[in-house]
Design a protein around this motif. Structure first.
Motif, PDB file in Angstrom:
ATOM      1  N   GLY A   1       0.719  -1.300  -0.039  1.00 40.48           N
ATOM      2  CA  GLY A   1       0.112  -0.023   0.076  1.00 40.48           C
ATOM      3  C   GLY A   1       1.134   1.185   0.109  1.00 40.48           C
ATOM      4  O   GLY A   1       2.007   1.105   0.531  1.00 40.48           O
ATOM      5  N   CYS A   2       0.329   2.428  -0.297  1.00 43.19           N
ATOM      6  CA  CYS A   2       1.143   3.427  -0.467  1.00 43.19           C
ATOM      7  C   CYS A   2       0.342   4.826  -0.336  1.00 43.19           C
ATOM      8  O   CYS A   2      -0.749   4.744  -0.617  1.00 43.19           O
ATOM      9  N   THR A   3       1.085   5.790   0.513  1.00 45.23           N
ATOM     10  CA  THR A   3       0.273   7.041   0.557  1.00 45.23           C
ATOM     11  C   THR A   3       0.629   8.154   0.065  1.00 45.23           C
ATOM     12  O   THR A   3       0.039   9.291   0.272  1.00 45.23           O
ATOM     13  N   VAL A   4       1.584   7.809  -0.907  1.00 47.15           N
ATOM     14  CA  VAL A   4       2.045   8.894  -1.933  1.00 47.15           C
ATOM     15  C   VAL A   4       0.621   9.488  -2.945  1.00 47.15           C
ATOM     16  O   VAL A   4       0.736  10.635  -3.088  1.00 47.15           O
ATOM     17  N   GLY A   5       0.060   8.411  -3.754  1.00 52.40           N
ATOM     18  CA  GLY A   5      -0.995   8.832  -4.088  1.00 52.40           C
ATOM     19  C   GLY A   5      -1.013   9.396  -5.492  1.00 52.40           C
ATOM     20  O   GLY A   5      -1.865  10.204  -5.891  1.00 52.40           O
ATOM     21  N   CYS A   6      -0.183   8.767  -6.399  1.00 57.92           N
ATOM     22  CA  CYS A   6      -0.010   9.184  -7.769  1.00 57.92           C
ATOM     23  C   CYS A   6      -1.141   8.791  -8.429  1.00 57.92           C
ATOM     24  O   CYS A   6      -1.401   7.188  -8.329  1.00 57.92           O
ATOM     25  N   PRO A   7      -1.853   9.491  -9.148  1.00 56.66           N
ATOM     26  CA  PRO A   7      -3.133   9.123  -9.961  1.00 56.66           C
ATOM     27  C   PRO A   7      -2.727   8.203 -11.064  1.00 56.66           C
ATOM     28  O   PRO A   7      -3.864   7.644 -11.607  1.00 56.66           O
ATOM     29  N   TYR A   8      -1.656   7.900 -11.649  1.00 56.53           N
ATOM     30  CA  TYR A   8      -1.114   7.214 -12.717  1.00 56.53           C
ATOM     31  C   TYR A   8      -0.697   5.872 -12.447  1.00 56.53           C
ATOM     32  O   TYR A   8      -0.162   5.119 -13.126  1.00 56.53           O
ATOM     33  N   CYS A   9      -0.727   5.579 -10.895  1.00 54.55           N
ATOM     34  CA  CYS A   9       0.114   4.543 -10.412  1.00 54.55           C
ATOM     35  C   CYS A   9      -0.574   3.167 -10.977  1.00 54.55           C
ATOM     36  O   CYS A   9      -1.791   2.844 -10.660  1.00 54.55           O
ATOM     37  N   PHE A  10       0.342   2.363 -11.721  1.00 58.36           N
ATOM     38  CA  PHE A  10      -0.321   0.893 -12.152  1.00 58.36           C
ATOM     39  C   PHE A  10      -0.484   0.154 -11.309  1.00 58.36           C
ATOM     40  O   PHE A  10      -1.387  -0.688 -11.589  1.00 58.36           O
TER      41      PHE A  10
ATOM     42  N   GLU B   1      -7.861  -4.548  -5.039  1.00 61.01           N
ATOM     43  CA  GLU B   1      -7.664  -4.833  -3.710  1.00 61.01           C
ATOM     44  C   GLU B   1      -6.740  -3.840  -3.278  1.00 61.01           C
ATOM     45  O   GLU B   1      -6.432  -3.819  -2.123  1.00 61.01           O
ATOM     46  N   TRP B   2      -5.589  -3.332  -4.149  1.00 60.45           N
ATOM     47  CA  TRP B   2      -4.311  -2.681  -3.602  1.00 60.45           C
ATOM     48  C   TRP B   2      -4.992  -1.462  -2.851  1.00 60.45           C
ATOM     49  O   TRP B   2      -5.343  -0.768  -3.447  1.00 60.45           O
ATOM     50  N   ASN B   3      -3.955  -1.212  -1.948  1.00 57.72           N
ATOM     51  CA  ASN B   3      -4.320   0.328  -1.025  1.00 57.72           C
ATOM     52  C   ASN B   3      -5.706   0.152  -0.322  1.00 57.72           C
ATOM     53  O   ASN B   3      -5.943   1.405   0.061  1.00 57.72           O
TER      54      ASN B   3
ATOM     55  N   GLY C   1      10.689  -1.873  -3.193  1.00 56.92           N
ATOM     56  CA  GLY C   1       9.864  -0.920  -3.509  1.00 56.92           C
ATOM     57  C   GLY C   1       9.121  -1.071  -4.757  1.00 56.92           C
ATOM     58  O   GLY C   1       9.652  -0.628  -5.814  1.00 56.92           O
ATOM     59  N   SER C   2       7.659  -1.428  -4.866  1.00 56.94           N
ATOM     60  CA  SER C   2       6.893  -1.531  -5.971  1.00 56.94           C
ATOM     61  C   SER C   2       5.600  -1.386  -5.502  1.00 56.94           C
ATOM     62  O   SER C   2       4.733  -0.680  -6.068  1.00 56.94           O
ATOM     63  N   LYS C   3       4.947  -2.146  -4.599  1.00 55.35           N
ATOM     64  CA  LYS C   3       3.799  -1.921  -4.009  1.00 55.35           C
ATOM     65  C   LYS C   3       3.562  -0.858  -2.776  1.00 55.35           C
ATOM     66  O   LYS C   3       2.537  -0.895  -2.265  1.00 55.35           O
ATOM     67  N   CYS C   4       4.694  -0.334  -2.812  1.00 59.53           N
ATOM     68  CA  CYS C   4       4.649   0.782  -1.725  1.00 59.53           C
ATOM     69  C   CYS C   4       5.690   1.770  -2.126  1.00 59.53           C
ATOM     70  O   CYS C   4       6.745   1.564  -3.013  1.00 59.53           O
ATOM     71  N   ASP C   5       6.013   2.727  -1.491  1.00 61.90           N
ATOM     72  CA  ASP C   5       7.154   3.885  -1.535  1.00 61.90           C
ATOM     73  C   ASP C   5       7.698   3.428  -0.225  1.00 61.90           C
ATOM     74  O   ASP C   5       7.383   3.813   0.876  1.00 61.90           O
ATOM     75  N   PRO C   6       9.102   2.753  -0.212  1.00 63.31           N
ATOM     76  CA  PRO C   6       9.875   2.266   0.788  1.00 63.31           C
ATOM     77  C   PRO C   6      10.007   3.720   1.987  1.00 63.31           C
ATOM     78  O   PRO C   6      10.444   3.354   3.169  1.00 63.31           O
TER      79      PRO C   6
ATOM     80  N   THR D   1      11.975   5.509  -5.063  1.00 64.54           N
ATOM     81  CA  THR D   1      11.066   6.324  -4.156  1.00 64.54           C
ATOM     82  C   THR D   1      10.820   7.479  -4.803  1.00 64.54           C
ATOM     83  O   THR D   1      11.640   8.059  -5.800  1.00 64.54           O
ATOM     84  N   LYS D   2       9.956   8.151  -4.749  1.00 68.12           N
ATOM     85  CA  LYS D   2       9.353   9.563  -5.119  1.00 68.12           C
ATOM     86  C   LYS D   2       8.486  10.295  -3.961  1.00 68.12           C
ATOM     87  O   LYS D   2       8.372  11.380  -4.144  1.00 68.12           O
ATOM     88  N   ALA D   3       8.613   9.500  -2.593  1.00 63.78           N
ATOM     89  CA  ALA D   3       7.871  10.219  -1.670  1.00 63.78           C
ATOM     90  C   ALA D   3       8.222  11.665  -1.344  1.00 63.78           C
ATOM     91  O   ALA D   3       7.497  12.244  -0.917  1.00 63.78           O
TER      92      ALA D   3
HETATM   93  S1  SF4 Z   1       3.645   2.837  -5.490  1.00 60.62           S
HETATM   94 FE1  SF4 Z   1       4.862   4.688  -6.488  1.00 60.62          FE
HETATM   95  S2  SF4 Z   1       3.694   5.076  -8.422  1.00 60.62           S
HETATM   96 FE2  SF4 Z   1       2.089   4.104  -6.617  1.00 60.62          FE
HETATM   97  S3  SF4 Z   1       1.283   5.692  -5.378  1.00 60.62           S
HETATM   98 FE3  SF4 Z   1       3.143   5.129  -4.563  1.00 60.62          FE
HETATM   99  S4  SF4 Z   1       4.833   6.313  -5.028  1.00 60.62           S
HETATM  100 FE4  SF4 Z   1       3.047   6.719  -6.396  1.00 60.62          FE
END
Ligand code: SF4
Length: 257
Positions: free
Chosen positions: A30-39, A45-47, A76-81, A110-112
């Motif tokens: 799961g990830c809290t960064v919230g990129c709208p294009y996240c594949f 079910e993810w996030n 880091g793939s299903k999350c931003d570490p 990472t891009k957080a």
């Molecule tokens: S997993 Fe990566 S691309 Fe997806 S929301 Fe998080 S930072 Fe953004």
């Protein structure tokens, strides 16, 4: 909802479009960064929950015993570490310590923009050229606030770490026409940082496509037609221009091409 869980496996695998198998460590699911294009949004079910894998470093330690040291692992793939929650749990740091003990090659994505990576510099510096930071610049929270690319937090981090001797690769992925100005971003990065570029790649009628379309309608309505062309007609004029301009540049790599 935040869920603390125990896992029986640390490593998972992904199979990118250009072939091969990529071993991944995700300290969180799961990830809290919230990129709208996240594949990852393709998985409905993810996030829904943000899962914290409390024992991942212990499990990783066992799994690495039989690992081929020539293989590279990705964090880091299903999350931003380095999302904010790692300030509390420090699972990314614990995984890096396990990798460093065995001198493993590792790439952390990472891009957080949390700056938490500075906390781990003691471990990262000791890893030397076994460590590479894949620093994403398409963080929309950062881009919407700032016009001067030299002030974008992730570009500053890329330059600072690079000057400290950490291997950094910058990623403008995806290139978002009207939002990520590739030329200005490239100019703001130190000249010997490699830069990876890729276009928006979304499958029609999927959650990421719909999420990006809604994001553009809400925040950049003037770009709506351009993004409809990208999402529905696979036409990306800006990316074609970028390819033409940068394809001969030694610093630039095009992902998947
Ligand atoms: S997993 Fe990566 S691309 Fe997806 S929301 Fe998080 S930072 Fe953004």
């Amino acid at each position: 909802m935040l869920k603390e869980i125990l896992v029986s496996k640390a490593m998972t695998y992904e199979y990118p479009p250009d072939g091969g198998t990529v071993p991944i460590i995700d300290p969180y699911d799961g990830c809290t960064v919230g990129c709208p294009y996240c594949f990852q949004l393709e998985d409905e079910e993810w996030n829904i929950d943000l899962k914290v894998k409390l024992n991942i470093a212990d499990i990783l330690q066992d799994e690495l015993m039989n690992w081929n040291k020539e293989d590279t692992v990705y964090l880091g793939s299903k999350c931003d570490p380095y999302m904010e929650i790692d300030r509390k749990y420090q699972l990314t740091r614990k995984c890096l310590i396990e990798l460093s003990k065995l001198n493993m090659k590792c790439m952390v994505t990472t891009k957080a923009g949390s700056k938490l990576i500075y906390r781990d510099l003691d471990v990262i510096k000791a890893m030397g050229d076994k460590f590479t930071l894949l620093l994403g610049l398409s963080n929309l929270h950062q881009l919407k606030k700032i016009d001067d690319c030299a002030l974008i937090s992730n570009i500053q981090t890329a330059n600072e770490l690079h000057r400290m001797g950490v291997r950094v690769w910058a990623f403008i992925t995806p290139i978002l026409p009207g939002i990520t100005n590739v030329e200005l971003m490239m100019n703001a990065l130190d000249k010997d940082i490699p830069v990876f570029l890729d276009r928006v790649r979304l499958k029609k009628d999927t959650k990421p496509a719909m999420t990006l379309e809604s994001f553009i309608d809400k925040h950049h309505p003037e770009l709506a037609n351009q993004y409809q062309d990208i999402i529905y007609n696979d036409v990306d004029i800006y990316y074609d221009q970028v390819r033409e301009k940068w394809s001969g540049d030694q610093r630039v790599r095009f992902v998947f091409e």
